[in-house]
Design a protein around this motif. Structure first.
Motif, PDB file in Angstrom:
ATOM      1  N   THR A  66       0.835  -1.197   0.000  1.00  0.00           N
ATOM      2  CA  THR A  66       0.000   0.000   0.000  1.00  0.00           C
ATOM      3  C   THR A  66       0.868   1.245   0.000  1.00  0.00           C
ATOM      4  OG1 THR A  66      -1.501  -1.267   1.375  1.00  0.00           O
ATOM      5  CG2 THR A  66      -2.012   1.046   1.090  1.00  0.00           C
ATOM      6  N   GLY A  89      -0.243   6.812   2.250  1.00  0.00           N
ATOM      7  CA  GLY A  89      -1.411   7.680   2.082  1.00  0.00           C
ATOM      8  C   GLY A  89      -2.479   7.113   1.186  1.00  0.00           C
ATOM      9  N   GLY A 126      -5.575   5.521  -0.206  1.00  0.00           N
ATOM     10  CA  GLY A 126      -6.896   5.214   0.314  1.00  0.00           C
ATOM     11  C   GLY A 126      -7.393   6.240   1.306  1.00  0.00           C
ATOM     12  N   THR A 127      -6.567   7.213   1.644  1.00  0.00           N
ATOM     13  CA  THR A 127      -7.027   8.223   2.594  1.00  0.00           C
ATOM     14  C   THR A 127      -7.786   9.342   1.889  1.00  0.00           C
ATOM     15  OG1 THR A 127      -4.928   9.378   2.397  1.00  0.00           O
ATOM     16  CG2 THR A 127      -5.126   7.796   4.187  1.00  0.00           C
ATOM     17  N   ALA A 128      -7.610   9.438   0.565  1.00  0.00           N
ATOM     18  CA  ALA A 128      -8.354  10.441  -0.196  1.00  0.00           C
ATOM     19  C   ALA A 128      -8.739   9.824  -1.537  1.00  0.00           C
ATOM     20  CB  ALA A 128      -7.489  11.676  -0.408  1.00  0.00           C
TER      21      ALA A 128
END
Lengths: 692, 692
Positions: A474, A477, A479-481
């Motif tokens: 991953t 960051g 998947g955070t936006a």
């Protein structure tokens, strides 16, 4: 010890006592015809008509209620209007009834009110472990025990037990059309169930019961909803394809789907996906009743065939052989490639003027020398590439000697022997000789080819799941936006899916990024917004620093911000997508990509996990796959395309907690390489609801 | 006064006296079975067995030779080995025999020697105006006059005359498979001919005779060679489609073609072209015998239907309606769009719970109220969009009242009424009520859809030939030397076929030419050599003078000489070609173009001359045509594409003395325009041999 599923269905379908709630004395009504139908069928168990307004029905004492019977009731048939059903089923649960058939309509097929009523039944069934057929069904027959719990003029005439079990959501097809077609075929039913709205029984449980049933050798399923097909596919995953299963899926096209919604309240979906998933489990998918009957004959009792069904063919009519070859050429079937020794033996058997290639034209033989015909069939049947030997008949005064020779030859050949009945004799005896020996007799070359091709297409995908999912990497960051273009490419890149060379850049670093990658390049505004290209946010095929600089200046003026620079690559365009299907779970779609993907509709589906050979087989069924596989006009990279899609599948499974869908359009395939150029990734909770 | 063709075939097929040369007394041999077969058939004319070694055959006096008969012999059946045939046919010519059937094989189907022997027969037949069936045939039946000049166990049982005429190159199909299928259908033969190698009779003459014959209402043709199909197509061009014709073409695929060559010595060709040409003459093309029988029922005696066959459908089984809709969705057929008044009437007729959209689900009606069923059929049949009303049966104890209601309704509705027999009653009486009223009864939804779709596809192309050929403009020097790229483009350009903007140039004038045309441009070495692009002689997508200069310098170094500069255009790629087919004459091919044209094989054919609407219909059957017609993803220019291909067709006809083939790949279609970008033109005498 039978499994819980087998025991549950055995209790539902093999009762020793049956009650009919709502039994009427008026034989013009359905409610008045069930009790006589059961009696006529010769059911050996106890039969209790229930009707508070009658003391006798069809010569049997009638009880005012279930509880008034005072004996164990195994199965309860409820023929009452919808509003009275729930109460009766509750009483069944209290009295320890083991299974119910609910005939009333007005449930999920009839709107919201009906959906609620059906949900009540389902909840009751679950809490009481009380399976039921229906609602909105026409009952069932269990000919193994002589129980005909339905009214049907064709069932009433054909009550001998056979080896074919039918599970059908449609009653008209089950007890009308299919029953009629089965009666005209050499087959007969062991069980035939109309499950109607199919709310009270799992199709997987039914299949598991039929696997365990010694009378049943083949299974026909008529399903309207994807969910019920998926129940079967999942059970086959779990316990294997122990007996052949043929599927007639209703509600296939747009108009079909609309009609099905009206019919039993199931939401029909994308037929191609359902068919590919079912065939990938080894289930034979057919398009109509005639094809189903023929496919059931061809499958016989052999659950799964691997790969290509090479055909060895013999006839005394050259015209019929030509027609057969024509029909074959527009199917996926092929003639077997005979070994030299097979051809030598045929040459010894046949006169010099006969054609000893496959198909074998035995014109000069006629049916007058059945022993030679038999030896030809046996010779073909012993060739290793020949999986089915097809004998094509023509009209003759008496085909019985030829039929006997074919039966004997079939017994001494490892290949299956089938007869295409293109005209015969009038007595029916020859046909009977063949069918009673288990030899499929299919009327017409085209009908045979449709059935055999359907059998061939049903090839279980690899069940080897080693290395199915990769280890997820991953990016920081992630998947955070919302995902930008570059986030999607990076996610693929770090997780082993080959992507086009790419860099992030700003207005100032565009030229440097392009020079690092190598020209020509494409510049895209790096945004989460879709359809940015429609707004001019994508500039293709920039060949040098000057062009990049010019394009960059124009983009800066209009958009500003961040950019993605990628190599501009040419080649064939392939589409691939991994997504969660509500019924079939994680599925890969692959096919011809590019702008016209929706118009061309050239796509095949394979369930995940899938091994490279499964993906290769799926891809070969598409136009783009054929072009790449043949290397037409220098298009190369089939293996790389398979590898890239396989990597996508592994990633999709590894990322199922994070991501719901990954769509790549296109993968550019050329010069032996396949790279993702454009990707659209849905994060969990932001896109389609189902997690991968 | 019948035409010469009708008179010629009438003499061949309706003799008043028949001789059988080679008649044997051994009924185990074919030669011994013909005379008994004719006697059993009840032929009222004279019958003369001829065999010098016998005085009597089958109870008739036998003559040593044809001349020994001493009476007029109309038809002579020759059952002798090949080497004795020519002499007998010569004697027939001398004696004024009117027609011959030649059973012997060993002719064109058997190698060079046989080809010569067949040619001798053909020359004799022409010089003596003596038509013949065969060689390599199994005879014919004329049931109108009770003449069964063949041996077939199925013909022997079914000698009642009907309205179906069969012309078949295959004997096994004619007197075995098809005869059997016809016997099981409601139809019967008027005539059935096995023409074998088909050397002594024109299929156009046969069709013209059958048009004139009052007993024949429909015609089935089984043909192996394109030439015989073309004979029919040409005659239909000349005298119209006076009765429906169904064609089963044998030898369709690669393997089929190979089998056909073995079979009757005909060279089979490209089936798609044959089918498109036949369907463009209104001939219904089917893929196997079962489909032929069903299509013959559906066509009835209506020679040609124009356009879309909207279907109005009614059943009492929702499952069967869903299945029917599924089948329809994967065919080219469509449900009729009902008028509001039709829906209103249906609503009055049916209970509130019934579906009154099309298809009509009359579940609650049952077959118990045949008068309502009849009114539903009549109502659908009077809707203007409804061309066929389809009643789908399910099993019932007694379908006779419903059948009678359907027959009555059919009589008072302008639409055709057909029954899909998806299960019925056992007595057969209901089916008989329907078929004896001329109502097609087809078993199964898919079988019906295949037959009706075949009927729908057979739409005669426009016979309006106004403005078919343009006036040819020949550029100076055109055709005196091999054509360069620029000569081909110029030839198209001056003759009204839209081409991309282009200029001739030398190394010095490249930039000026490009600036005149407008960027981006493509530069090609202007040569007659093919595949110049593989040698680097083509440079695409040059965007400014600098790029042109650079590319020009590199080309000059490698090639020197002359160049073609053209606008570099983007868009959909369409392929079009006009060429001379050896059997069908000038033909247009149109479809998806580009590099993958051979892999995609997306092409339809239309004979020239063709009007724009014919070309539009052909183009719509291709993928590229669908994409353009739907305007998918902004692809526009369907009408321009049609116009461009129409212009190509006009030019091809105008240029037929000069040019044998014009192939354009691609036409680029985009922004509402279609322009030829690459053309390959064969001058007469330099390319394919046939002139356009």
């Amino acid at each position: 010890m039978p499994s819980a599923a087998v025991q549950r269905i055995e209790r539902l379908l093999r009762p020793r006592s049956v009650a009919v709630v709502g039994a009427s004395g008026d034989t013009n009504k359905l409610a008045g015809r069930i009790v006589p139908a059961i009696r006529q069928g010769g059911f050996a168990g106890k039969l209790f008509p229930i009707n508070p307004r009658r003391s006798e029905v069809a010569g049997l004492p009638c009880f005012p209620s279930l509880s008034a019977v005072g004996e164990q009731i195994d199965h309860c048939i409820v023929i009452l209007p919808r509003d009275q059903v729930q109460e009766v089923v509750e009483e069944c649960a209290r009295l320890g009834v083991q299974g119910v058939s609910i005939f009333a309509s007005g449930y999920a097929e009839a709107g919201e009110d009906g959906v609620r009523a059906q949900q009540q039944l389902v909840e009751l069934s679950r809490s009481a472990d009380l399976p039921f057929l229906g609602p909105n069904c026409m009952g069932f027959v269990n000919l193994v025990d002589g129980l005909t719990a339905t009214t049907s003029s064709v069932i009433a005439r054909n009550q001998e037990a056979g080896d074919l079990a039918l599970i059908s959501q449609s009653g008209g097809l089950a007890f009308g059309t299919i029953a009629y077609a089965v009666a005209e075929s050499p087959m007969a039913f062991s069980y035939a169930l109309n499950t109607g709205n199919s709310a009270g029984v799992d199709f997987g449980d039914l299949v598991e019961f039929l696997y365990a049933d010694e009378h049943t050798r083949r299974i026909l399923i008529v399903a309207e909803s994807n969910a019920h097909v998926a129940q079967v596919v999942r059970r086959v995953d779990e316990i294997g394809l122990q007996k052949p299963i043929v599927l007639l899926k209703l509600g296939r096209g747009e108009s079909g789907a609309a009609a099905a919604r009206g019919h039993t309240g199931s939401l029909a979906g994308d037929y191609e996906l359902v068919r590919d998933c079912a065939e990938g489990a080894g289930i034979v998918c057919v398009d109509d009743v005639a094809d189903a009957i023929n496919a059931l004959q061809v499958v016989g009792s052999a659950p799964a065939r691997e790969g290509r069904l090479g055909l060895g063919v013999v006839s005394i009519s050259g015209g019929n052989l030509t027609l057969f070859a024509d029909v074959l050429s527009s199917s996926e079937l092929e003639f077997a490639t005979l070994q030299a020794s097979t051809v030598d033996t045929l040459r010894e058997l046949l006169p010099g003027s006969a054609s000893v290639t496959n198909p074998v034209d035995a014109t000069f033989l006629g049916f007058d020398r059945p022993e030679v015909l038999g030896r030809v069939v046996e010779t073909l049947g012993n060739d290793p590439d020949c999986k089915i030997v097809v004998v094509i008949t023509t009209t003759a005064e008496d085909l019985r000697p030829a039929a006997r020779a074919v039966v004997d030859a079939a017994a001494s050949s490892p290949a299956q022997v089938a007869v295409v009945w293109n005209g015969g004799s009038y007595d029916g005896a020859a046909e009977g000789i063949l069918t009673s020996a288990g030899i499929p007799v299919v009327r017409g070359s085209a009908a045979f080819a449709r059935a055999a091709a359907a059998v061939q297409r049903a090839t279980p995908r690899t069940r080897d799941t080693t290395g199915a999912a990769g280890t997820l990497v991953t990016p920081a960051g992630f998947g955070t936006a919302e995902l930008r273009e570059s986030d999607s490419l990076e996610f693929l890149d770090v997780n082993g899916v080959p992507v086009v060379p790419w860099r992030r850049a700003t207005g100032d670093t565009l030229v440097a990024a392009a020079e690092e990658i190598g020209f020509p390049v494409v510049i895209k505004v790096d945004t989460a917004q879709t359809r940015i290209s429609d707004q001019g946010g994508v500039v293709l095929d920039l060949r040098n620093a000057a062009e990049v600089e010019k394009a960059g200046a124009e983009l800066e003026e209009k958009f500003g911000g961040d950019y993605l620079v990628a190599r501009f690559a040419g080649g064939a365009e392939m589409f691939a997508s991994a997504f969660q299907h509500p019924d079939f779970g994680p599925v890969l779609a692959v096919g011809t990509g590019g702008r016209l993907v929706e118009s061309i509709k050239d796509v095949t589906y394979v369930r995940l996990p899938a091994q490279p050979q499964d993906i290769a087989a799926a891809l070969r069924r598409t136009l783009i796959g054929k072009v790449l596989d043949e290397g037409a006009r220098g298009m190369s990279g089939f293996d790389s395309a398979v590898g890239a899609v396989h990597a996508l599948g592994r990633l999709a499974l590894a990322a199922r907690d994070v991501v719901t869908q990954i769509e790549i359009n296109p993968f550019i395939v050329g010069d032996g390489r396949a790279v993702a150029v454009d990707a659209s990734i849905h994060l969990k909770g932001t896109g389609p609801e189902e997690a991968l």
